[in-house]
Write a protein that holds these residues in place. Structure first.
Motif, PDB file in Angstrom:
ATOM      1  N   PRO A  92      48.450 -30.408  50.816  1.00 30.76           N
ATOM      2  CA  PRO A  92      48.220 -29.033  50.421  1.00 30.76           C
ATOM      3  C   PRO A  92      49.192 -28.529  49.253  1.00 30.76           C
ATOM      4  O   PRO A  92      48.650 -27.403  48.649  1.00 30.76           O
ATOM      5  N   ASN A  93      50.025 -29.201  48.765  1.00 26.42           N
ATOM      6  CA  ASN A  93      50.948 -29.025  47.468  1.00 26.42           C
ATOM      7  C   ASN A  93      50.759 -29.893  46.265  1.00 26.42           C
ATOM      8  O   ASN A  93      51.636 -30.544  45.983  1.00 26.42           O
ATOM      9  N   PHE A  94      49.274 -29.883  45.830  1.00 28.39           N
ATOM     10  CA  PHE A  94      49.057 -30.834  44.656  1.00 28.39           C
ATOM     11  C   PHE A  94      49.587 -29.952  43.490  1.00 28.39           C
ATOM     12  O   PHE A  94      49.070 -28.816  43.127  1.00 28.39           O
ATOM     13  N   VAL A  95      50.482 -30.422  42.752  1.00 20.95           N
ATOM     14  CA  VAL A  95      51.253 -29.971  41.740  1.00 20.95           C
ATOM     15  C   VAL A  95      50.878 -30.501  40.659  1.00 20.95           C
ATOM     16  O   VAL A  95      50.853 -31.781  40.371  1.00 20.95           O
ATOM     17  N   LEU A  96      50.522 -29.741  39.516  1.00 28.24           N
ATOM     18  CA  LEU A  96      50.454 -30.004  38.060  1.00 28.24           C
ATOM     19  C   LEU A  96      51.592 -29.443  37.176  1.00 28.24           C
ATOM     20  O   LEU A  96      52.106 -28.242  37.282  1.00 28.24           O
ATOM     21  N   ILE A  97      52.382 -30.316  36.329  1.00 25.42           N
ATOM     22  CA  ILE A  97      53.527 -29.794  35.441  1.00 25.42           C
ATOM     23  C   ILE A  97      52.773 -29.589  33.848  1.00 25.42           C
ATOM     24  O   ILE A  97      52.283 -30.581  33.444  1.00 25.42           O
ATOM     25  N   LEU A  98      53.129 -28.462  33.375  1.00 25.74           N
ATOM     26  CA  LEU A  98      52.537 -28.267  31.906  1.00 25.74           C
ATOM     27  C   LEU A  98      53.813 -27.989  30.921  1.00 25.74           C
ATOM     28  O   LEU A  98      54.778 -27.441  31.644  1.00 25.74           O
ATOM     29  N   ASP A  99      53.545 -28.536  29.689  1.00 24.47           N
ATOM     30  CA  ASP A  99      54.658 -28.101  28.817  1.00 24.47           C
ATOM     31  C   ASP A  99      54.107 -28.428  27.657  1.00 24.47           C
ATOM     32  O   ASP A  99      52.866 -28.960  27.488  1.00 24.47           O
ATOM     33  N   ALA A 100      54.730 -28.064  26.503  1.00 28.33           N
ATOM     34  CA  ALA A 100      54.296 -28.333  25.070  1.00 28.33           C
ATOM     35  C   ALA A 100      55.216 -28.874  24.271  1.00 28.33           C
ATOM     36  O   ALA A 100      56.409 -28.747  24.494  1.00 28.33           O
ATOM     37  N   GLN A 101      54.885 -29.710  23.233  1.00 25.19           N
ATOM     38  CA  GLN A 101      55.850 -30.334  22.376  1.00 25.19           C
ATOM     39  C   GLN A 101      55.337 -30.197  20.951  1.00 25.19           C
ATOM     40  O   GLN A 101      54.377 -30.375  20.319  1.00 25.19           O
ATOM     41  N   SER A 102      56.255 -29.587  20.009  1.00 23.79           N
ATOM     42  CA  SER A 102      56.057 -29.436  18.415  1.00 23.79           C
ATOM     43  C   SER A 102      56.562 -30.601  17.754  1.00 23.79           C
ATOM     44  O   SER A 102      57.672 -31.098  18.058  1.00 23.79           O
ATOM     45  N   ILE A 103      55.546 -31.042  16.934  1.00 20.96           N
ATOM     46  CA  ILE A 103      55.729 -32.245  16.107  1.00 20.96           C
ATOM     47  C   ILE A 103      55.710 -31.854  14.720  1.00 20.96           C
ATOM     48  O   ILE A 103      54.853 -31.280  14.361  1.00 20.96           O
ATOM     49  N   LYS A 104      56.602 -32.467  13.823  1.00 20.05           N
ATOM     50  CA  LYS A 104      56.550 -32.202  12.334  1.00 20.05           C
ATOM     51  C   LYS A 104      55.427 -32.807  11.839  1.00 20.05           C
ATOM     52  O   LYS A 104      55.054 -33.861  12.239  1.00 20.05           O
ATOM     53  N   ASN A 105      54.779 -32.316  10.708  1.00 15.80           N
ATOM     54  CA  ASN A 105      53.912 -32.951   9.895  1.00 15.80           C
ATOM     55  C   ASN A 105      54.303 -33.644   8.819  1.00 15.80           C
ATOM     56  O   ASN A 105      55.446 -33.606   8.265  1.00 15.80           O
TER      57      ASN A 105
END
Length: 290
Positions: A92-105
């Motif tokens: 009943p507690n199916f969890v997903l974790i979200l995040d973002a990562q900035s990368i230089k060009n």
């Protein structure tokens, strides 16, 4: 069959083609070599197939055949992630974790934006992982796109992966009732914002560190240290290939799969790649017992 029209007469000539002499496993290893060492396609060693052949297969696997059908590498990750979701949907507690990562060009990259918070000019990788760190959805945008907007686009483009999700864990960059309402309208998940310690001291946040570990896995591939791709889709395919390569290394069955099932004499069938990687997932090669 070649249709020849000579003197107003149609002549059908059967042209016998030679079977392919290239092992698809060598093609896959050559792609991982480029990704691991960060070299150009032309710098492939002579031990691998010709660079033009490897690049041809890379374009075939990374380009979407139709607007409604994703690329082969994207299909592989989605098929594997769906198995993970269905296996854990009983909880009943199916969890997903979200995040973002900035990368230089680098100088060769064309798509870029400026992330004012991290002071980085480049692209941003939006990632959603399960509690084992396996990616469920990946989205690439310019760095000037806010984390909340990128997350909404990530969920919108991958609704099938979020149907059974009950909880989404995010950091303080995703605060706001509007973001929570938007996620609730797209899925049935509840957004939980996990804030860091306000004492400016490093502390490991339970479950939140899992996505940071997934980002660190990408650091094992030199080509992903910075963004050197001209198109955002190419950056997305490189990240997908990195996750496939990371979870498939050191597995004897993966070698057996390429050496047997996927070796075809006359044509390459992408469905076999998808189905075979699913069978590897079922055998628990990626840390899950299904």
């Amino acid at each position: 069959i070649v249709d020849l029209k000579l003197c107003n007469r149609t002549i059908y000539v059967h042209v016998q083609s030679h079977p392919k002499h290239i092992d698809p496993y060598d093609i896959f290893c050559a792609m991982l070599y480029v990704l691991k060492n960060g070299c150009t396609w032309r710098d492939l060693p002579a031990d691998y197939p010709k660079w033009s052949t490897v690049y041809y297969y890379w374009m075939s696997w990374s380009k979407a055949p139709t607007p409604d059908k994703p690329a082969l590498l994207t299909q592989v990750l989605k098929k594997l992630s769906l198995i993970t979701i269905k296996a854990r949907a009983v909880s009943p507690n199916f969890v997903l974790i979200l995040d973002a990562q900035s990368i230089k060009n680098t100088a060769t990259a064309e798509n870029k934006g400026y992330d004012g918070g991290k002071k980085i000019s480049g692209i941003k990788r939006h990632l959603a992982v399960d509690i084992n760190g396996f990616p469920q959805a990946i989205h690439i945008t310019r760095a000037n796109i806010a984390d909340r907007d990128g997350a909404i686009a990530l969920v919108t483009l991958n609704l099938e992966q979020f149907k059974l999700v009950r909880t989404m864990m995010v950091d303080s960059g995703y605060t706001g009732q509007n973001f929570a309402n938007e996620i609730s309208s797209l899925t049935s998940a509840k957004v939980i914002v996990v804030k860091r310690n306000e004492l400016h001291q490093f502390s490991v946040i339970p479950q939140r560190w899992l996505i940071e570990r997934s980002f660190s896995w990408l650091g094992n591939y030199h080509r992903l240290w910075r963004n050197c791709e001209r198109k955002l889709n190419t950056s997305l395919m490189m990240v997908s290939l990195a996750f496939i390569g990371y979870f498939s290394k050191d597995t004897k069955q993966f070698l057996r799969f390429f050496d047997g099932i996927f070796r075809l004499g006359h044509e390459v069938r992408p469905n076999l790649l998808v189905l075979s990687l699913i069978s590897l997932r079922l055998h628990g090669l990626f840390g899950l017992v299904i």
